[in-house]
Write a protein that holds these residues in place. Sequence first.
Motif, PDB file in Angstrom:
ATOM      1  N   GLU A   1     -90.673 -36.613  54.868  1.00  0.00           N
ATOM      2  CA  GLU A   1     -92.220 -36.405  54.567  1.00  0.00           C
ATOM      3  C   GLU A   1     -92.462 -37.840  54.409  1.00  0.00           C
ATOM      4  O   GLU A   1     -93.780 -37.759  53.764  1.00  0.00           O
ATOM      5  CB  GLU A   1     -91.435 -36.043  52.686  1.00  0.00           C
ATOM      6  CG  GLU A   1     -91.098 -33.717  52.693  1.00  0.00           C
ATOM      7  CD  GLU A   1     -90.010 -33.821  52.258  1.00  0.00           C
ATOM      8  OE1 GLU A   1     -89.205 -34.662  51.671  1.00  0.00           O
ATOM      9  OE2 GLU A   1     -90.617 -33.207  50.892  1.00  0.00           O
ATOM     10  N   ALA A   2     -91.539 -38.872  54.070  1.00  0.00           N
ATOM     11  CA  ALA A   2     -91.858 -39.870  53.378  1.00  0.00           C
ATOM     12  C   ALA A   2     -92.378 -40.780  55.344  1.00  0.00           C
ATOM     13  O   ALA A   2     -93.711 -42.001  54.897  1.00  0.00           O
ATOM     14  CB  ALA A   2     -90.894 -41.670  52.920  1.00  0.00           C
TER      15      ALA A   2
ATOM     16  N   ILE B   1     -87.160 -46.422  59.303  1.00  0.00           N
ATOM     17  CA  ILE B   1     -87.900 -45.304  57.609  1.00  0.00           C
ATOM     18  C   ILE B   1     -86.656 -44.460  58.263  1.00  0.00           C
ATOM     19  O   ILE B   1     -86.153 -43.477  59.402  1.00  0.00           O
ATOM     20  CB  ILE B   1     -88.691 -43.852  57.929  1.00  0.00           C
ATOM     21  CG1 ILE B   1     -90.505 -45.468  57.639  1.00  0.00           C
ATOM     22  CG2 ILE B   1     -88.778 -43.329  56.804  1.00  0.00           C
ATOM     23  CD1 ILE B   1     -91.306 -45.120  57.766  1.00  0.00           C
ATOM     24  N   HIS B   2     -86.028 -44.507  56.770  1.00  0.00           N
ATOM     25  CA  HIS B   2     -84.263 -43.711  56.923  1.00  0.00           C
ATOM     26  C   HIS B   2     -84.538 -41.471  57.901  1.00  0.00           C
ATOM     27  O   HIS B   2     -85.208 -41.547  57.242  1.00  0.00           O
ATOM     28  CB  HIS B   2     -84.096 -43.277  55.504  1.00  0.00           C
ATOM     29  CG  HIS B   2     -82.788 -43.269  55.051  1.00  0.00           C
ATOM     30  ND1 HIS B   2     -81.510 -43.670  56.122  1.00  0.00           N
ATOM     31  CD2 HIS B   2     -82.322 -41.891  54.516  1.00  0.00           C
ATOM     32  CE1 HIS B   2     -80.479 -42.485  54.738  1.00  0.00           C
ATOM     33  NE2 HIS B   2     -81.191 -41.831  54.009  1.00  0.00           N
TER      34      HIS B   2
ATOM     35  N   LYS C   1     -87.097 -31.821  54.461  1.00  0.00           N
ATOM     36  CA  LYS C   1     -87.832 -31.568  53.205  1.00  0.00           C
ATOM     37  C   LYS C   1     -86.406 -31.431  52.928  1.00  0.00           C
ATOM     38  O   LYS C   1     -85.511 -31.005  52.471  1.00  0.00           O
ATOM     39  CB  LYS C   1     -88.673 -29.883  53.425  1.00  0.00           C
ATOM     40  CG  LYS C   1     -89.019 -30.144  51.927  1.00  0.00           C
ATOM     41  CD  LYS C   1     -89.394 -28.278  52.069  1.00  0.00           C
ATOM     42  CE  LYS C   1     -90.412 -28.555  50.018  1.00  0.00           C
ATOM     43  NZ  LYS C   1     -91.054 -29.919  49.439  1.00  0.00           N
ATOM     44  N   ILE C   2     -87.038 -32.227  51.246  1.00  0.00           N
ATOM     45  CA  ILE C   2     -85.449 -31.701  50.487  1.00  0.00           C
ATOM     46  C   ILE C   2     -85.855 -31.623  49.661  1.00  0.00           C
ATOM     47  O   ILE C   2     -86.842 -31.466  49.002  1.00  0.00           O
ATOM     48  CB  ILE C   2     -85.710 -34.132  49.743  1.00  0.00           C
ATOM     49  CG1 ILE C   2     -85.215 -35.220  51.170  1.00  0.00           C
ATOM     50  CG2 ILE C   2     -84.647 -34.162  48.549  1.00  0.00           C
ATOM     51  CD1 ILE C   2     -84.082 -35.577  51.013  1.00  0.00           C
ATOM     52  N   CYS C   3     -84.477 -30.789  48.941  1.00  0.00           N
ATOM     53  CA  CYS C   3     -84.606 -30.157  48.089  1.00  0.00           C
ATOM     54  C   CYS C   3     -83.739 -30.559  46.636  1.00  0.00           C
ATOM     55  O   CYS C   3     -82.662 -30.043  47.231  1.00  0.00           O
ATOM     56  CB  CYS C   3     -84.889 -28.914  48.190  1.00  0.00           C
ATOM     57  SG  CYS C   3     -85.313 -27.685  49.476  1.00  0.00           S
ATOM     58  N   ALA C   4     -85.065 -30.419  45.455  1.00  0.00           N
ATOM     59  CA  ALA C   4     -84.335 -31.495  44.504  1.00  0.00           C
ATOM     60  C   ALA C   4     -83.480 -30.373  42.814  1.00  0.00           C
ATOM     61  O   ALA C   4     -84.799 -29.579  42.984  1.00  0.00           O
ATOM     62  CB  ALA C   4     -84.824 -32.746  44.134  1.00  0.00           C
TER      63      ALA C   4
ATOM     64  N   ASP D   1     -87.389 -47.323  48.263  1.00  0.00           N
ATOM     65  CA  ASP D   1     -88.153 -47.216  49.511  1.00  0.00           C
ATOM     66  C   ASP D   1     -88.936 -46.250  49.591  1.00  0.00           C
ATOM     67  O   ASP D   1     -89.989 -45.837  50.605  1.00  0.00           O
ATOM     68  CB  ASP D   1     -87.159 -47.693  50.667  1.00  0.00           C
ATOM     69  CG  ASP D   1     -86.685 -49.096  50.252  1.00  0.00           C
ATOM     70  OD1 ASP D   1     -86.969 -49.742  49.443  1.00  0.00           O
ATOM     71  OD2 ASP D   1     -85.820 -49.829  51.688  1.00  0.00           O
ATOM     72  N   ARG D   2     -88.107 -45.320  49.618  1.00  0.00           N
ATOM     73  CA  ARG D   2     -89.164 -43.571  49.399  1.00  0.00           C
ATOM     74  C   ARG D   2     -90.055 -43.449  48.922  1.00  0.00           C
ATOM     75  O   ARG D   2     -90.695 -43.044  48.911  1.00  0.00           O
ATOM     76  CB  ARG D   2     -87.516 -42.219  49.157  1.00  0.00           C
ATOM     77  CG  ARG D   2     -88.509 -41.799  49.123  1.00  0.00           C
ATOM     78  CD  ARG D   2     -87.366 -40.458  49.040  1.00  0.00           C
ATOM     79  NE  ARG D   2     -87.901 -39.016  48.160  1.00  0.00           N
ATOM     80  CZ  ARG D   2     -87.488 -37.981  47.929  1.00  0.00           C
ATOM     81  NH1 ARG D   2     -86.638 -38.781  46.875  1.00  0.00           N
ATOM     82  NH2 ARG D   2     -87.936 -36.613  47.958  1.00  0.00           N
ATOM     83  N   ASP D   3     -90.098 -43.599  47.865  1.00  0.00           N
ATOM     84  CA  ASP D   3     -90.792 -44.182  46.753  1.00  0.00           C
ATOM     85  C   ASP D   3     -91.848 -45.154  46.778  1.00  0.00           C
ATOM     86  O   ASP D   3     -93.017 -44.381  46.710  1.00  0.00           O
ATOM     87  CB  ASP D   3     -90.751 -44.480  45.007  1.00  0.00           C
ATOM     88  CG  ASP D   3     -89.760 -42.940  44.331  1.00  0.00           C
ATOM     89  OD1 ASP D   3     -89.931 -41.798  45.138  1.00  0.00           O
ATOM     90  OD2 ASP D   3     -89.467 -42.865  43.401  1.00  0.00           O
ATOM     91  N   ILE D   4     -91.567 -46.074  47.401  1.00  0.00           N
ATOM     92  CA  ILE D   4     -93.040 -46.991  47.585  1.00  0.00           C
ATOM     93  C   ILE D   4     -93.749 -46.367  48.810  1.00  0.00           C
ATOM     94  O   ILE D   4     -95.004 -46.759  48.314  1.00  0.00           O
ATOM     95  CB  ILE D   4     -92.125 -48.283  48.254  1.00  0.00           C
ATOM     96  CG1 ILE D   4     -91.150 -48.920  47.049  1.00  0.00           C
ATOM     97  CG2 ILE D   4     -93.447 -49.437  48.545  1.00  0.00           C
ATOM     98  CD1 ILE D   4     -90.281 -50.281  47.285  1.00  0.00           C
ATOM     99  N   ILE D   5     -93.504 -45.432  49.446  1.00  0.00           N
ATOM    100  CA  ILE D   5     -93.449 -45.332  51.486  1.00  0.00           C
ATOM    101  C   ILE D   5     -94.406 -43.977  50.748  1.00  0.00           C
ATOM    102  O   ILE D   5     -95.690 -43.730  50.773  1.00  0.00           O
ATOM    103  CB  ILE D   5     -92.761 -45.365  52.563  1.00  0.00           C
ATOM    104  CG1 ILE D   5     -92.249 -46.251  52.610  1.00  0.00           C
ATOM    105  CG2 ILE D   5     -93.234 -44.580  53.543  1.00  0.00           C
ATOM    106  CD1 ILE D   5     -91.016 -45.810  53.779  1.00  0.00           C
ATOM    107  N   LEU D   6     -93.769 -43.144  49.428  1.00  0.00           N
ATOM    108  CA  LEU D   6     -94.690 -41.863  48.842  1.00  0.00           C
ATOM    109  C   LEU D   6     -95.640 -42.423  48.481  1.00  0.00           C
ATOM    110  O   LEU D   6     -97.044 -41.723  48.488  1.00  0.00           O
ATOM    111  CB  LEU D   6     -93.910 -40.840  48.593  1.00  0.00           C
ATOM    112  CG  LEU D   6     -92.853 -40.571  49.120  1.00  0.00           C
ATOM    113  CD1 LEU D   6     -91.623 -39.739  48.294  1.00  0.00           C
ATOM    114  CD2 LEU D   6     -93.074 -39.406  50.549  1.00  0.00           C
ATOM    115  N   TYR D   7     -95.367 -43.216  47.397  1.00  0.00           N
ATOM    116  CA  TYR D   7     -96.635 -43.942  46.739  1.00  0.00           C
ATOM    117  C   TYR D   7     -97.994 -45.398  46.708  1.00  0.00           C
ATOM    118  O   TYR D   7     -98.686 -44.659  46.422  1.00  0.00           O
ATOM    119  CB  TYR D   7     -96.192 -43.999  45.172  1.00  0.00           C
ATOM    120  CG  TYR D   7     -95.722 -42.564  44.786  1.00  0.00           C
ATOM    121  CD1 TYR D   7     -96.232 -41.837  44.327  1.00  0.00           C
ATOM    122  CD2 TYR D   7     -93.868 -42.004  44.701  1.00  0.00           C
ATOM    123  CE1 TYR D   7     -95.602 -40.265  43.961  1.00  0.00           C
ATOM    124  CE2 TYR D   7     -94.211 -41.072  44.674  1.00  0.00           C
ATOM    125  CZ  TYR D   7     -94.722 -39.990  44.473  1.00  0.00           C
ATOM    126  OH  TYR D   7     -93.571 -38.735  43.628  1.00  0.00           O
TER     127      TYR D   7
END
Lengths: 427, 157
Positions: free
Chosen positions: A136-137, A130-131, B139-142, A99-105
Amino acid sequence: MANTPKGQNEVIFHSIHLPESWKLANYLAVGGYDALKKVLAEKMPPDEIISQLKISALRGRGGAGFPTGLKWSFMPRNYEGDKYLVCNSDEGEPGTFKDRDIILYNPHQLIEGMIIGGYTLGAKVGYNYIHGEIWEAYERFEEALDEARAAGLLGKNILGSGLDFDIHAHHGFGAYVCGEETALLESIEGKKGQPRFKPPFPASFGLYGKPTTINNTETLASIPYIVRHGGQKFLDLGKPNNGGTKIFSVSGHVGKPGNYEVAMGTPFSELLAMAGGVRGGRKLKAVIPGGSSVPVLPAEIMMQLTMDYDSIAQAGSYLGAGSVIVMDDTVCMVRALERLSYFYFEESCGQCTPCREGTGWLYRIIHRIEHGLGRPEDLDLLDSLAGNISGRTICALGDAAAMPVQGMLKHFRHEFEHHIQHKKCMV
Amino acid sequence: MLSPESLKKIDREVAKYPAEHKQSAVMSALRIAQDEKGWLAPETIAFVAHYLDLQPIAAQEVATFYNMYDLKPVGKHKITVCTNLSCTLMGAESAVEYLQRKLGIGFGETTPDGRFTLKEGECMGACGDAPLFQLNNRKICAKLSPETIDAILAGLE
């Protein structure tokens, strides 16, 4: 080079390769909001949309796999007063990160799906929960909402059609249990996220006591495709009863961890190859196919399966949210289970005794086995505990704690016995 | 008790919900208060409750239930490392060991100069980027390694 996998990036990630795919202008350039425009221009009857959803065999992508068309049909049609649509983006189950990537992209496709949902269900307001850990999302989604409002796609009188629907983002703050839909509603109401008794179900008594439909992010983001191309085309992407594509979040011991959108029914072996195979050319030992709460499956079973609800269920596990945790032959299953059991112990909301106390028991027993203090009767005790938690709690967190234990003891009991007998690991 | 900027942010959150349900904004309001103050002291929680017309206990319940609220002072930078299964498979234990050695503190501790607090966290929902930590709830640091950890910490004030 192999052929493109069936359904790859067909529904959700179709624009992910484009620069700034999350911007409104870029979404519009690939046909974004055409589904909404079609609904509004044709004044498509809500029943027609629900019937297309039923044809599509879209099932809830949050983990339960409940048919979306059926869920939407539960909302009272002639209710006088407010109704709500809630998007569940509170993914915090270990292994789950789609879901993070769906919201980000592709946030606008989610927004478009939610607007169509508001239209169909008669809701004027939607919330996206949102989690907490993915700030960032949350920011990206807020920006997308601003863009949509400024373009007349969201808010009062959408595109001059007379439709009013607005969406707000609600930011979680660290509680796995809020992914459970009624805990999520409590959380939006500004309370502790403790699940509610059901019935009443949210369709009759949901957010603020009003009829509410709750869907997962990926589910809602799939709606524009179905409306635009028809339910049959979506169904044909997958297999009967398992329509469409699915985003599989592959983590753990693979060469290229990440999200892979492919057709429902894609063989696991193909998915594994897409994710770069087992890291370092090692041997596959086991896979948790649907997020940390579903039973683990050994490699030899997993390699025979296709990635869809029915195939995985027949093998005794669940597709869940499509969260695939891959483990190679260096993994100690006692250690793996110890970490998972700690998670459920930590995240139990404490409301129901079997879960509050039972998750602590499970963790402490597995912890002592891992640390060479296991007793011969511990495995029976674990079986008994898991059985006594399952089905005896308000929400599924209790079952989620019990199922990994049951799966591990079913397929890897010998490793636990070895730990108890020899006070050390066999791996 | 809170700055005008923070109150403005809280008002923006309140506007998301029906007028009779200001309580819905309590999670965001506590987050905004924590951003300004660094942590949630009892009087900060009480202030937020009062601002939203809630009993103090209603805000206290929320502040103690969700684990990203800090009920004790933390360092200038809070590092929350995920050690759950997907992260552990990808080497979270080494990352934790490296961080603890570099900072000279264990989980739940703050460096004597008040710059860093280290916490153990649960799944952040970003397992494809494992191992990882979350910095300051933001921030997520990956894909942590000694090199990436060094670079991230060197970039902080």
